[in-house]
Enzyme design. Structure first.
Site, PDB file in Angstrom:
ATOM      1  N   GLU A  45      49.865  22.365 105.555  1.00 38.85           N
ATOM      2  CA  GLU A  45      50.358  22.969 105.235  1.00 38.85           C
ATOM      3  C   GLU A  45      51.684  22.948 104.084  1.00 38.85           C
ATOM      4  O   GLU A  45      51.211  23.631 103.067  1.00 38.85           O
ATOM      5  CB  GLU A  45      51.558  24.248 106.386  1.00 38.85           C
ATOM      6  CG  GLU A  45      51.829  25.143 105.727  1.00 38.85           C
ATOM      7  CD  GLU A  45      52.807  25.895 106.200  1.00 38.85           C
ATOM      8  OE1 GLU A  45      54.371  25.755 105.362  1.00 38.85           O
ATOM      9  OE2 GLU A  45      53.096  25.263 107.635  1.00 38.85           O
ATOM     10  N   ASP A  49      49.858  23.660  99.718  1.00 37.96           N
ATOM     11  CA  ASP A  49      50.732  24.617  99.369  1.00 37.96           C
ATOM     12  C   ASP A  49      51.027  24.022  98.007  1.00 37.96           C
ATOM     13  O   ASP A  49      50.395  25.090  96.942  1.00 37.96           O
ATOM     14  CB  ASP A  49      52.198  24.325  99.123  1.00 37.96           C
ATOM     15  CG  ASP A  49      53.001  25.450  98.931  1.00 37.96           C
ATOM     16  OD1 ASP A  49      52.307  26.384  98.416  1.00 37.96           O
ATOM     17  OD2 ASP A  49      53.999  24.888  98.341  1.00 37.96           O
ATOM     18  N   ASP A 118      50.424  30.396 106.687  1.00 33.19           N
ATOM     19  CA  ASP A 118      50.504  28.793 106.352  1.00 33.19           C
ATOM     20  C   ASP A 118      49.454  27.879 106.976  1.00 33.19           C
ATOM     21  O   ASP A 118      48.558  26.944 106.576  1.00 33.19           O
ATOM     22  CB  ASP A 118      51.868  28.325 107.687  1.00 33.19           C
ATOM     23  CG  ASP A 118      52.881  28.955 107.220  1.00 33.19           C
ATOM     24  OD1 ASP A 118      52.409  30.062 106.663  1.00 33.19           O
ATOM     25  OD2 ASP A 118      53.959  28.745 108.536  1.00 33.19           O
ATOM     26  N   GLU A 121      47.278  27.288 103.712  1.00 32.35           N
ATOM     27  CA  GLU A 121      47.206  27.124 103.494  1.00 32.35           C
ATOM     28  C   GLU A 121      47.021  25.490 103.598  1.00 32.35           C
ATOM     29  O   GLU A 121      46.596  23.885 103.286  1.00 32.35           O
ATOM     30  CB  GLU A 121      48.737  26.807 102.955  1.00 32.35           C
ATOM     31  CG  GLU A 121      49.867  28.138 101.755  1.00 32.35           C
ATOM     32  CD  GLU A 121      50.821  27.843 101.942  1.00 32.35           C
ATOM     33  OE1 GLU A 121      51.788  28.894 100.862  1.00 32.35           O
ATOM     34  OE2 GLU A 121      51.718  27.257 102.983  1.00 32.35           O
TER      35      GLU A 121
END
Length: 227
Positions: A45, A49, A118, A121
Site C-alpha cells: 500500500e 500510493d 488501501d 494501492e
C-alpha cells in the site's frame, strides 16, 4: 504458484496476468489475515500510493500544459485520495478477492472505504513490482478512465471556497459539527452541520464525515451565492 478462481477473475478485470502471483496474493491480504507465514498488504500500500501519485502527476501535466501548480494540486488530490481509490476498487470488484480475518469479514470489510482504497494501492504496487512502471501506469490510466479528464469538476473543494467566502467578509472560519452518526461500522451515515459567524448554517448527510462536511459547505455556499 496456483491462485484462486477469485484472483484469476481479478486479473482479468484489471487486465494483467502476474508472472509472480504471490505479489497479487499479498496485495489482497489484509492485516487481519496476516501471520508469520503470510505477509499483509501494508508495505505494498505504501509503495502503491507513490506509484499512483507519479502516474497521476504525469497525466495531469500532459493533459494541461499551461496549468499552474495551484491549479494542478487540487486535481491531483482528487485523483489519488482514498475515496477515488475505493471507487475504482468497487468497479473492479476488488472486495470479492480480499483475504480478511473473521472480525473484518463479519463487520463488512469487503465494503469499507479505507480498506478498499488501501487494497487498490497495494494492487498497483504489485503490478509495478511484477511488470514495471509502464505496465502499472497503463493499468492505472485504464482503470481511472474518465476521472482524469473530468477531474476539474471533482477537484472543486466547497470547504475551501466557503472559508474563502468567510475570510473575504472578515468572518471567522466556518465551524463544522457532527450532528449524528448512524448505521453499521462498514456503512456509517454522518450528518454534519456547518455554521458561519453571521449565523448562516446548513446540514448534510453522507457516508463519511468528510463527504458530509463537503456537502454541507457546498449547500451553504450555493445558498449564499444565490442570495
Amino acid at each position: 504458484m496456483k491462485i484462486s478462481a477469485e484472483l484469476k477473475a481479478l486479473q482479468a478485470r484489471i487486465g494483467y496476468d502476474f508472472s509472480r502471483p504471490e505479489l497479487l496474493v499479498r496485495a489482497v491480504t489484509h492485516s487481519s489475515m496476516s501471520s508469520p507465514n503470510r505477509d499483509d498488504n501494508q508495505r505494498l500500500e505504501f509503495l502503491g500510493d507513490r506509484v499512483l501519485g507519479l502516474v497521476m502527476a504525469e497525466a495531469l501535466l500532459a493533459q494541461d500544459r499551461k496549468a499552474t501548480e495551484g491549479q494542478l494540486a487540487p486535481r491531483f488530490n482528487a485523483l489519488v485520495r482514498k475515496e477515488a481509490c475505493a471507487d475504482v476498487a468497487r468497479e473492479i470488484a476488488l472486495g470479492d478477492a480480499l483475504k480478511l480475518g473473521r472480525s473484518e469479514m463479519m463487520s463488512g470489510g469487503r465494503r469499507k472505504l479505507a480498506l478498499l482504497g488501501d487494497a487498490m494501492e497495494a494492487v498497483i504496487a504489485a503490478v509495478y513490482l511484477d511488470g514495471g512502471f509502464d505496465v502499472a501506469k497503463d493499468m492505472v490510466i485504464r482503470l481511472w478512465g474518465d476521472r482524469v479528464h473530468q477531474v476539474e469538476a471533482d477537484a472543486r473543494d466547497p470547504k475551501t471556497s466557503l472559508q474563502e467566502w468567510a475570510q473575504a467578509r472578515r468572518q471567522k472560519p466556518p465551524n463544522y459539527e457532527i450532528i449524528s452518526r448512524s448505521g453499521p461500522d462498514h456503512a456509517p451515515v454522518f450528518t454534519v452541520a456547518v455554521r458561519l459567524q453571521n449565523g448562516e448554517a446548513e446540514e448534510a448527510t453522507a457516508g463519511s464525515k468528510r463527504q458530509a462536511e463537503q456537502a454541507a459547505a457546498g449547500a451553504l455556499l450555493q445558498r449564499l451565492e444565490s442570495a
